[in-house]
Design a protein around this motif. Structure first.
Motif, short mmCIF file in Angstrom:
data_model
loop_
_atom_site.label_atom_id
_atom_site.label_comp_id
_atom_site.label_asym_id
_atom_site.label_seq_id
_atom_site.Cartn_x
_atom_site.Cartn_y
_atom_site.Cartn_z
N ALA A 181 70.97 77.10 26.36
CA ALA A 181 71.96 77.92 25.66
C ALA A 181 73.37 77.73 26.21
CB ALA A 181 71.56 79.40 25.75
N GLY A 182 73.51 76.91 27.26
CA GLY A 182 74.83 76.66 27.83
C GLY A 182 75.40 77.85 28.58
N GLN A 183 74.53 78.66 29.18
CA GLN A 183 74.97 79.90 29.83
C GLN A 183 75.09 79.78 31.35
OE1 GLN A 183 71.75 82.15 28.14
NE2 GLN A 183 73.02 83.01 26.50
N LEU A 184 74.70 78.62 31.91
CA LEU A 184 74.73 78.44 33.36
C LEU A 184 75.62 77.26 33.74
CD1 LEU A 184 70.97 78.89 34.35
CD2 LEU A 184 72.77 80.63 34.18
N GLN A 185 76.31 77.41 34.87
CA GLN A 185 77.10 76.31 35.40
C GLN A 185 76.25 75.43 36.31
OE1 GLN A 185 81.12 77.02 36.72
NE2 GLN A 185 81.08 79.13 35.94
N ASP A 186 76.51 74.15 36.28
CA ASP A 186 75.85 73.17 37.13
C ASP A 186 76.32 73.38 38.57
OD1 ASP A 186 74.86 70.94 38.45
OD2 ASP A 186 75.67 69.50 37.02
N LEU A 187 75.35 73.59 39.48
CA LEU A 187 75.66 73.85 40.89
C LEU A 187 75.39 72.65 41.79
CD1 LEU A 187 74.22 77.48 41.13
CD2 LEU A 187 76.63 76.82 41.12
N SER A 188 75.24 71.46 41.20
CA SER A 188 74.94 70.28 42.00
C SER A 188 76.01 70.01 43.05
CB SER A 188 74.76 69.06 41.09
OG SER A 188 73.73 69.27 40.14
N SER A 189 77.28 70.17 42.67
CA SER A 189 78.36 69.94 43.64
C SER A 189 78.34 70.99 44.75
CB SER A 189 79.71 69.95 42.93
OG SER A 189 79.96 71.20 42.30
N PHE A 190 77.93 72.22 44.42
CA PHE A 190 77.79 73.27 45.44
C PHE A 190 76.72 72.86 46.45
CE2 PHE A 190 75.59 77.07 46.99
CZ PHE A 190 76.64 77.85 47.45
N TYR A 191 75.64 72.27 45.98
CA TYR A 191 74.59 71.80 46.87
C TYR A 191 75.12 70.70 47.79
CZ TYR A 191 70.54 74.38 45.12
OH TYR A 191 69.63 75.38 44.82
N ASP A 192 75.90 69.79 47.24
CA ASP A 192 76.49 68.71 48.04
C ASP A 192 77.42 69.28 49.11
OD1 ASP A 192 75.37 66.31 47.05
OD2 ASP A 192 76.66 66.42 45.28
N GLU A 193 78.30 70.18 48.71
CA GLU A 193 79.31 70.72 49.62
C GLU A 193 78.70 71.55 50.75
OE1 GLU A 193 81.75 72.89 46.97
OE2 GLU A 193 82.49 71.10 45.91
N ASN A 194 77.55 72.17 50.49
CA ASN A 194 76.93 73.05 51.49
C ASN A 194 75.71 72.44 52.16
OD1 ASN A 194 78.31 75.94 51.29
ND2 ASN A 194 78.23 75.08 49.22
N GLU B 164 62.78 69.65 43.74
CA GLU B 164 62.14 69.21 42.50
C GLU B 164 61.94 70.38 41.53
OE1 GLU B 164 58.52 67.33 43.65
OE2 GLU B 164 59.51 65.71 44.73
N GLN B 165 61.55 71.53 42.08
CA GLN B 165 61.34 72.71 41.23
C GLN B 165 62.66 73.19 40.62
OE1 GLN B 165 58.62 74.50 40.41
NE2 GLN B 165 57.02 73.66 41.71
N LEU B 166 63.76 72.99 41.34
CA LEU B 166 65.05 73.51 40.91
C LEU B 166 65.78 72.57 39.96
CD1 LEU B 166 66.28 74.74 44.42
CD2 LEU B 166 65.67 76.22 42.50
N THR B 167 65.41 71.31 39.94
CA THR B 167 66.16 70.30 39.20
C THR B 167 65.75 70.24 37.73
OG1 THR B 167 66.40 68.97 41.22
CG2 THR B 167 66.79 67.86 39.12
N SER B 168 66.74 70.22 36.87
CA SER B 168 66.52 70.10 35.43
C SER B 168 67.44 69.01 34.90
CB SER B 168 66.81 71.43 34.73
OG SER B 168 66.69 71.30 33.33
N ASP B 169 66.85 67.90 34.43
CA ASP B 169 67.63 66.77 33.91
C ASP B 169 68.69 66.32 34.91
OD1 ASP B 169 66.18 66.67 31.52
OD2 ASP B 169 67.51 68.11 30.53
N GLY B 170 68.29 66.28 36.18
CA GLY B 170 69.17 65.75 37.21
C GLY B 170 70.19 66.72 37.78
N ALA B 171 70.20 67.95 37.29
CA ALA B 171 71.16 68.94 37.77
C ALA B 171 70.43 70.17 38.29
CB ALA B 171 72.12 69.34 36.65
N ILE B 172 71.14 70.97 39.10
CA ILE B 172 70.58 72.21 39.65
C ILE B 172 71.47 73.37 39.22
CG2 ILE B 172 70.06 73.49 41.77
CD1 ILE B 172 69.22 70.93 43.07
#
Length: 424
Positions: free
Chosen positions: A112-125, A137-145
């Motif tokens: 629905a496009g209601q969530l922001q991709d947090l992949s960069s947050f994972y990288d930064e932290n 693996e459980q958190l990843t959806s189409d390559g993004a978290i």
């Protein structure tokens, strides 16, 4: 250990009350004040609220200038909260961040496009390194978290009242090897005078019990196949599981449809049942009751599921259009920090998502769960959003709840098959 744990929980509760008077608010954050974060959860009472208060306490220490706005909505397993959240999202009025189970439950929000991709947050932290690969693996959806886990819970836990079992001549330290063996012990308990030896609650707790039976009768691979299409829902193994589930209901308290999980667990605490299948958030209830693990109560993997860890995780998102995005990211930073995870999980009964946690910092039950998560085969919980989408889970829940009333195995099987077909 129990004394230390009780002190931690009591301290968290006291600090949470103090925070409620100064840095938390039940009102929504002001649009023109960036130093607030509105956090939407279903942790509104009991041990769940104690866990949230412990996390808020760490947040207040790490970000003292940001006010925490508590938008919690009460409801078993989040059912009421999810309905309220859906209304807000449809009205384009999102909270800054909201609680959701990691896994398939998030897919509806993502699509629905209601969530922001947090992949960069994972990288930064450094979270790709801090969290285990199985969790990533459980958190990843189409390559993004899209969410940050605050914990890991186990759903295939059977809680055992030691005195009740010993009173019937059953060794509480040895788990039955199968569903059939467990049903034999339940029969022994009932014949000894325990009217309802299996404590059970409302619809979502019934679905959790049913998923435990599916795991026991199908094994990890067969159970996982139900969600990826490699196991047929009308297989002989599923039919066996329906039969076993029906037998288990014969040993449950007759008022289960009207009880939330904590009321069902209380039946066990009061000595009026021998068993309760519940996630390990129940651990906090035993501690708060002053009981000691291994003395008044103990736990097993639900019979037939030894060597399997039925996974779920509470996680937090960053909503698209979050009014206070910077403060929401600060909240996610606290959630993912070693300090935040330790405070929260000791209070809530779950285990930390981070791999750098020290097992000996945690009480005995959580140490066993930490070891199991590292060693066992991981499967995804149905009742708690990891295995199936919201719509699929809702269809299954309705079918399982109906079976509790009419015990029609053929109709349940037909409904399970139809629910799976609707996802194609």
């Amino acid at each position: 250990m129990r004394s230390t744990r009780m002190s931690v929980i009591a301290g968290a509760a006291i600090l949470g009350l103090a925070l409620a008077g100064c840095s938390t608010s039940s009102a929504g954050p002001s649009e023109d004040d960036p130093n607030q974060v509105e956090v939407f959860t279903w942790w509104a009472a009991g041990s769940e609220k104690v866990g949230l208060d412990a996390l808020v306490a760490v947040f207040a220490e790490q970000y003292p200038d940001i006010a925490f706005s508590n938008a919690a909505v009460a409801g078993g397993a989040g059912s009421n909260a999810k309905a309220a959240l859906a209304s807000r999202l449809e009205a384009d009025n999102p909270p800054d961040t909201f609680q959701a189970h990691a896994g398939a439950e998030l897919n509806d929000y993502i699509e629905a496009g209601q969530l922001q991709d947090l992949s960069s947050f994972y990288d930064e932290n450094g979270l790709y390194e801090a969290f285990p690969d199985t969790l990533i693996e459980q958190l990843t959806s189409d390559g993004a978290i899209y969410s940050v886990p605050s914990n890991i819970h186990r759903a295939n836990v059977t809680w055992v009242n030691v005195d009740v079992l010993e009173g019937a001549g059953i060794d509480p330290t040895v788990a039955p090897e199968s569903m059939d063996a467990w049903i034999d012990d339940l029969t022994t308990l009932q014949e000894s005078g325990v009217t309802a030896p299996l404590a059970l609650g409302t619809e979502w707790t019934q679905m959790q019990l049913f998923e435990n039976v599916l795991i026991a009768d199908l094994g990890a691979e067969g159970y996982t196949g139900l969600w990826d299409g490699t196991t047929d829902w009308d297989s002989a193994e599923v039919q066996t599981a329906i039969g076993h589930y029906g037998e288990l209901l014969d040993f449950a308290n007759t008022d289960y449809a009207g009880l939330d999980w904590d009321a069902a667990t209380q039946i066990l605490l009061d000595g009026n049942a021998g068993y309760n299948v519940m996630g390990d958030w129940a651990e906090a209830a035993f501690v708060q009751a002053g009981q000691t693990y291994g003395t008044e109560y103990t736990t097993w993997a639900t019979p037939g599921t030894d060597g399997i860890f039925d996974f779920l995780a509470d996680s937090f998102t960053l909503a698209v259009g979050a009014p206070h995005e910077t403060a929401a990211i600060d909240w996610l930073t606290t959630i993912s920090s070693a300090e935040g995870q330790k405070a929260f999980n000791i209070a809530k009964g779950s285990i930390p998502a981070r791999m750098d946690a020290v097992a000996t910092d945690y009480p005995e039950y959580q140490q066993t769960a930490m070891a199991s998560f590292q060693e066992d085969t991981i499967v995804s919980s149905l009742a708690h959003g990891s295995a199936a989408s919201v719509s699929w889970s809702a269809d299954l829940s309705s079918a399982i709840g109906k079976f509790g009333a009419d015990r029609n195995a053929d109709e349940l099987l037909t409904a399970l098959v139809a629910a799976a077909a609707a996802q194609e």
